[in-house]
Design an enzyme around this catalytic site. Structure first.
Site, PDB file in Angstrom:
ATOM      1  N   ASN A  39      -9.391   0.456 -26.215  1.00 17.96           N
ATOM      2  CA  ASN A  39     -10.297   1.599 -26.213  1.00 17.96           C
ATOM      3  C   ASN A  39     -10.167   2.381 -27.516  1.00 17.96           C
ATOM      4  O   ASN A  39      -9.091   2.476 -28.105  1.00 17.96           O
ATOM      5  CB  ASN A  39     -10.106   2.499 -24.978  1.00 17.96           C
ATOM      6  CG  ASN A  39      -8.676   2.940 -24.728  1.00 17.96           C
ATOM      7  OD1 ASN A  39      -7.738   2.261 -25.113  1.00 17.96           O
ATOM      8  ND2 ASN A  39      -8.521   4.067 -24.074  1.00 17.96           N
ATOM      9  N   GLU A  41     -11.355   6.016 -28.788  1.00 20.28           N
ATOM     10  CA  GLU A  41     -11.954   7.299 -28.413  1.00 20.28           C
ATOM     11  C   GLU A  41     -12.492   8.017 -29.646  1.00 20.28           C
ATOM     12  O   GLU A  41     -12.264   7.604 -30.791  1.00 20.28           O
ATOM     13  CB  GLU A  41     -10.918   8.138 -27.658  1.00 20.28           C
ATOM     14  CG  GLU A  41     -10.495   7.442 -26.366  1.00 20.28           C
ATOM     15  CD  GLU A  41      -9.553   8.262 -25.502  1.00 20.28           C
ATOM     16  OE1 GLU A  41      -8.972   9.250 -25.991  1.00 20.28           O
ATOM     17  OE2 GLU A  41      -9.392   7.882 -24.318  1.00 20.28           O
ATOM     18  N   CYS A  50     -14.768   1.579 -24.473  1.00 21.79           N
ATOM     19  CA  CYS A  50     -13.736   0.994 -23.620  1.00 21.79           C
ATOM     20  C   CYS A  50     -13.164  -0.284 -24.247  1.00 21.79           C
ATOM     21  O   CYS A  50     -13.813  -0.941 -25.074  1.00 21.79           O
ATOM     22  CB  CYS A  50     -14.324   0.640 -22.250  1.00 21.79           C
ATOM     23  SG  CYS A  50     -14.569   2.057 -21.164  1.00 21.79           S
ATOM     24  N   GLU A  52     -12.804  -3.155 -22.859  1.00 21.33           N
ATOM     25  CA  GLU A  52     -13.612  -4.330 -22.519  1.00 21.33           C
ATOM     26  C   GLU A  52     -14.784  -4.476 -23.487  1.00 21.33           C
ATOM     27  O   GLU A  52     -15.140  -5.593 -23.882  1.00 21.33           O
ATOM     28  CB  GLU A  52     -14.144  -4.211 -21.082  1.00 21.33           C
ATOM     29  CG  GLU A  52     -13.061  -4.187 -20.013  1.00 21.33           C
ATOM     30  CD  GLU A  52     -12.560  -2.786 -19.679  1.00 21.33           C
ATOM     31  OE1 GLU A  52     -12.549  -1.919 -20.572  1.00 21.33           O
ATOM     32  OE2 GLU A  52     -12.155  -2.576 -18.527  1.00 21.33           O
ATOM     33  N   CYS A  83     -14.052   0.024 -15.562  1.00 20.70           N
ATOM     34  CA  CYS A  83     -14.965   1.089 -15.108  1.00 20.70           C
ATOM     35  C   CYS A  83     -16.313   0.475 -14.739  1.00 20.70           C
ATOM     36  O   CYS A  83     -16.583  -0.702 -15.032  1.00 20.70           O
ATOM     37  CB  CYS A  83     -15.120   2.156 -16.188  1.00 20.70           C
ATOM     38  SG  CYS A  83     -16.185   1.668 -17.562  1.00 20.70           S
ATOM     39  N   CYS A  86     -18.287  -1.047 -17.580  1.00 16.33           N
ATOM     40  CA  CYS A  86     -17.694  -2.293 -18.084  1.00 16.33           C
ATOM     41  C   CYS A  86     -17.919  -3.443 -17.112  1.00 16.33           C
ATOM     42  O   CYS A  86     -18.030  -4.598 -17.533  1.00 16.33           O
ATOM     43  CB  CYS A  86     -16.211  -2.104 -18.374  1.00 16.33           C
ATOM     44  SG  CYS A  86     -15.944  -1.149 -19.884  1.00 16.33           S
TER      45      CYS A  86
HETATM   46  N1  THU Z   1     -11.121   2.898 -20.327  1.00 12.20           N
HETATM   47  C1  THU Z   1     -11.226   1.608 -20.757  1.00 12.20           C
HETATM   48  O1  THU Z   1     -10.979   1.307 -21.932  1.00 12.20           O
HETATM   49  N2  THU Z   1     -11.622   0.664 -19.870  1.00 12.20           N
HETATM   50  C2  THU Z   1     -11.888   0.914 -18.559  1.00 12.20           C
HETATM   51  O2  THU Z   1     -12.425   0.051 -17.869  1.00 12.20           O
HETATM   52  C3  THU Z   1     -11.480   2.199 -17.981  1.00 12.20           C
HETATM   53  C4  THU Z   1     -11.431   3.309 -18.969  1.00 12.20           C
HETATM   54  C5  THU Z   1     -10.727   3.925 -21.301  1.00 12.20           C
HETATM   55  C6  THU Z   1     -11.853   4.843 -21.713  1.00 12.20           C
HETATM   56  C7  THU Z   1     -11.090   6.066 -22.165  1.00 12.20           C
HETATM   57  O3  THU Z   1     -10.742   5.902 -23.528  1.00 12.20           O
HETATM   58  C8  THU Z   1      -9.831   6.053 -21.313  1.00 12.20           C
HETATM   59  O4  THU Z   1      -9.731   4.769 -20.754  1.00 12.20           O
HETATM   60  C9  THU Z   1      -9.830   7.088 -20.189  1.00 12.20           C
HETATM   61  O5  THU Z   1     -10.975   6.984 -19.412  1.00 12.20           O
END
Ligand code: THU
Length: 130
Positions: A39, A41, A50, A52, A83, A86
């Site tokens: 991920n 941000e 994310c 994925e 999520c 994703c």
């Molecule tokens: N996140 C992912 O990278 N993949 C997911 O499927 C769940 C959430 C990340 C997004 C964000 O940077 C952090 O987790 C908190 O939500």
């Protein structure tokens, strides 16, 4: 290296200064190659991506369009599931039986098929009236 180990390794490079929740993802392409993502941000929170999504982008950039298997890992109390967004992104390139391994950094793992994670997925056929 297993798919989960590849996801664990790339997780270390996640950029998550806002949530402090690092996620790693690894995709096995139908070509046998492994694509990883973490991920990333952003101070403008919705612009974050994310793990994925990063792995999918790497796969597509390499010319592969079929996901055989996926692994996702985070330092969560229970194995981290992709999520909702994703799940839809993975379903674009994975068949319904493709397996997703969800893991914690402590070593817990669960597995599910993509079809179980996103039942009733929106697909191209929903745009065809016939
Ligand atoms: N996140 C992912 O990278 N993949 C997911 O499927 C769940 C959430 C990340 C997004 C964000 O940077 C952090 O987790 C908190 O939500």
């Amino acid at each position: 290296m297993s798919l989960t180990e590849a996801a664990r390794a790339v997780r270390d490079r996640a950029y998550a200064p806002y949530s402090n929740f690092k996620v790693g993802a690894a995709i096995l392409g139908a070509n046998g190659k492994v694509y990883v993502g973490c991920n990333v941000e952003n101070v403008a929170y919705p612009e974050g991506t994310c793990a994925e999504a990063g792995a999918i982008a790497a796969m597509i950039a390499d010319g592969e369009t079929v996901i055989a298997e996926v692994a996702v890992i985070a330092d969560s109390p229970d194995p981290v599931p992709p999520c909702g967004g994703c799940r839809q992104k993975l379903a674009e390139f994975a068949g319904p039986l493709a397996q997703i391994t969800m893991a914690t950094t402590d070593g817990a793992e669960t597995r599910a098929a993509i079809a179980d994670l996103i039942p009733g997925v929106f697909v191209r056929a929903h745009m065809d009236k016939g």
